[in-house]
Design a protein around this motif. Structure first.
Motif, PDB file in Angstrom:
ATOM      1  N   GLY A 118       0.809  -1.213   0.000  1.00 32.86           N
ATOM      2  CA  GLY A 118       0.000   0.000   0.000  1.00 32.86           C
ATOM      3  C   GLY A 118       0.843   1.263   0.000  1.00 32.86           C
ATOM      4  N   THR A 119       0.209   2.373  -0.334  1.00 32.18           N
ATOM      5  CA  THR A 119       0.890   3.660  -0.443  1.00 32.18           C
ATOM      6  C   THR A 119       0.024   4.776   0.123  1.00 32.18           C
ATOM      7  N   ILE A 120       0.644   5.910   0.358  1.00 35.61           N
ATOM      8  CA  ILE A 120      -0.055   7.179   0.579  1.00 35.61           C
ATOM      9  C   ILE A 120       0.361   8.080  -0.575  1.00 35.61           C
ATOM     10  N   PHE A 121      -0.599   8.784  -1.179  1.00 32.71           N
ATOM     11  CA  PHE A 121      -0.270   9.642  -2.311  1.00 32.71           C
ATOM     12  C   PHE A 121      -1.035  10.948  -2.237  1.00 32.71           C
ATOM     13  N   GLU A 122      -0.566  11.903  -3.048  1.00 35.91           N
ATOM     14  CA  GLU A 122      -1.276  13.169  -3.200  1.00 35.91           C
ATOM     15  C   GLU A 122      -1.415  13.477  -4.683  1.00 35.91           C
ATOM     16  N   LEU A 123      -2.513  14.123  -5.025  1.00 37.32           N
ATOM     17  CA  LEU A 123      -2.736  14.651  -6.373  1.00 37.32           C
ATOM     18  C   LEU A 123      -2.841  16.162  -6.243  1.00 37.32           C
ATOM     19  N   THR A 124      -2.016  16.866  -7.005  1.00 39.23           N
ATOM     20  CA  THR A 124      -1.979  18.319  -6.937  1.00 39.23           C
ATOM     21  C   THR A 124      -2.480  18.903  -8.253  1.00 39.23           C
ATOM     22  N   PRO A 125      -3.463  19.817  -8.191  1.00 39.65           N
ATOM     23  CA  PRO A 125      -3.929  20.439  -9.433  1.00 39.65           C
ATOM     24  C   PRO A 125      -2.845  21.353 -10.000  1.00 39.65           C
ATOM     25  N   THR A 126      -2.723  21.361 -11.319  1.00 35.59           N
ATOM     26  CA  THR A 126      -1.749  22.233 -11.979  1.00 35.59           C
ATOM     27  C   THR A 126      -2.473  23.382 -12.665  1.00 35.59           C
ATOM     28  N   SER A 127      -1.734  24.382 -13.080  1.00 34.09           N
ATOM     29  CA  SER A 127      -2.332  25.534 -13.751  1.00 34.09           C
ATOM     30  C   SER A 127      -2.912  25.151 -15.113  1.00 34.09           C
ATOM     31  N   SER A 128      -2.452  24.026 -15.695  1.00 33.92           N
ATOM     32  CA  SER A 128      -2.964  23.594 -17.000  1.00 33.92           C
ATOM     33  C   SER A 128      -4.258  22.789 -16.883  1.00 33.92           C
ATOM     34  N   GLY A 129      -4.688  22.498 -15.641  1.00 32.39           N
ATOM     35  CA  GLY A 129      -5.911  21.731 -15.452  1.00 32.39           C
ATOM     36  C   GLY A 129      -5.675  20.243 -15.253  1.00 32.39           C
ATOM     37  N   SER A 130      -4.428  19.787 -15.404  1.00 34.48           N
ATOM     38  CA  SER A 130      -4.133  18.382 -15.151  1.00 34.48           C
ATOM     39  C   SER A 130      -3.811  18.204 -13.664  1.00 34.48           C
ATOM     40  N   TRP A 131      -3.531  16.982 -13.257  1.00 27.11           N
ATOM     41  CA  TRP A 131      -3.210  16.677 -11.868  1.00 27.11           C
ATOM     42  C   TRP A 131      -1.893  15.911 -11.827  1.00 27.11           C
ATOM     43  N   ASP A 132      -1.015  16.299 -10.913  1.00 28.64           N
ATOM     44  CA  ASP A 132       0.264  15.607 -10.728  1.00 28.64           C
ATOM     45  C   ASP A 132       0.159  14.696  -9.517  1.00 28.64           C
ATOM     46  N   LYS A 133       0.564  13.424  -9.687  1.00 27.24           N
ATOM     47  CA  LYS A 133       0.556  12.466  -8.573  1.00 27.24           C
ATOM     48  C   LYS A 133       1.955  12.346  -8.002  1.00 27.24           C
ATOM     49  N   GLN A 134       2.016  12.338  -6.681  1.00 33.56           N
ATOM     50  CA  GLN A 134       3.276  12.080  -5.990  1.00 33.56           C
ATOM     51  C   GLN A 134       3.010  11.051  -4.903  1.00 33.56           C
TER      52      GLN A 134
END
Length: 170
Positions: A118-134
């Motif tokens: 299992g993992t813990i993750f975050e999705l961050t909205p970008t200015s282009s409207g996409s989402w970055d996963k870390q």
């Protein structure tokens, strides 16, 4: 009199019609087996996860946007899991500061457990409207546990959650 008022409220609540706003098909990258609960943003959009589906069949994070007028709701896949180190079977999501989405995956991450711990993750909205996963954390299945449940954002921005197994030896 109070009992009669409660009965009238219950009858009125039961009279509301159910309406399906989206059907998950699991086809063409769509998720299937949605997880509850969902969360809402200030514009009324619905965010959630599917346990399976997406192009890799390892789950998705989605957004359903309400219609303008009589148009239908629209779906946007914010993230499509690929399994392995990326994680699979995401659980409930929560919003953090700045509209960041936090969650866990039941499986994936480290290879110390069968199909990952299992993992813990975050999705961050970008200015282009996409989402970055870390990926923020990969569970090992030992003292830190495995198969994490939901996370919550604490008052100082820290993430809190539990795992059903593992932990320090007692």
């Amino acid at each position: 009199v109070l009992f009669a008022a409660f009965c009238l409220v219950a009858i009125a609540a039961n009279a509301q019609a159910q309406r399906t706003i989206w059907t998950f098909t699991g086809n063409n990258g769509d998720g299937s087996s949605p997880i509850t609960p969902v969360i809402f943003d200030s514009s009324g959009a619905v965010y959630g996860t599917t346990a399976i589906g997406g192009f890799g069949q390892f789950g998705t994070v989605f957004k359903l946007t309400p219609p303008n007028g009589s148009a239908p709701w629209t779906e946007e896949i914010l993230y499509d899991f690929v399994g392995g180190i990326d994680g699979q079977q995401p659980s409930d999501i929560v919003f953090g500061p700045g509209g960041v989405i936090y969650s866990t995956t039941l499986l994936g991450g480290s290879d110390l457990c069968f199909q990952g711990c299992g993992t813990i993750f975050e999705l961050t909205p970008t200015s282009s409207g996409s989402w970055d996963k870390q990926s923020l954390y990969f569970f090992t299945g030992f003292e830190d546990g495995q198969a994490p449940g939901n996370v919550q954002v604490g008052p100082n921005g820290s993430l809190f959650g539990t795992t059903p197994t593992g932990g320090p030896p007692g």
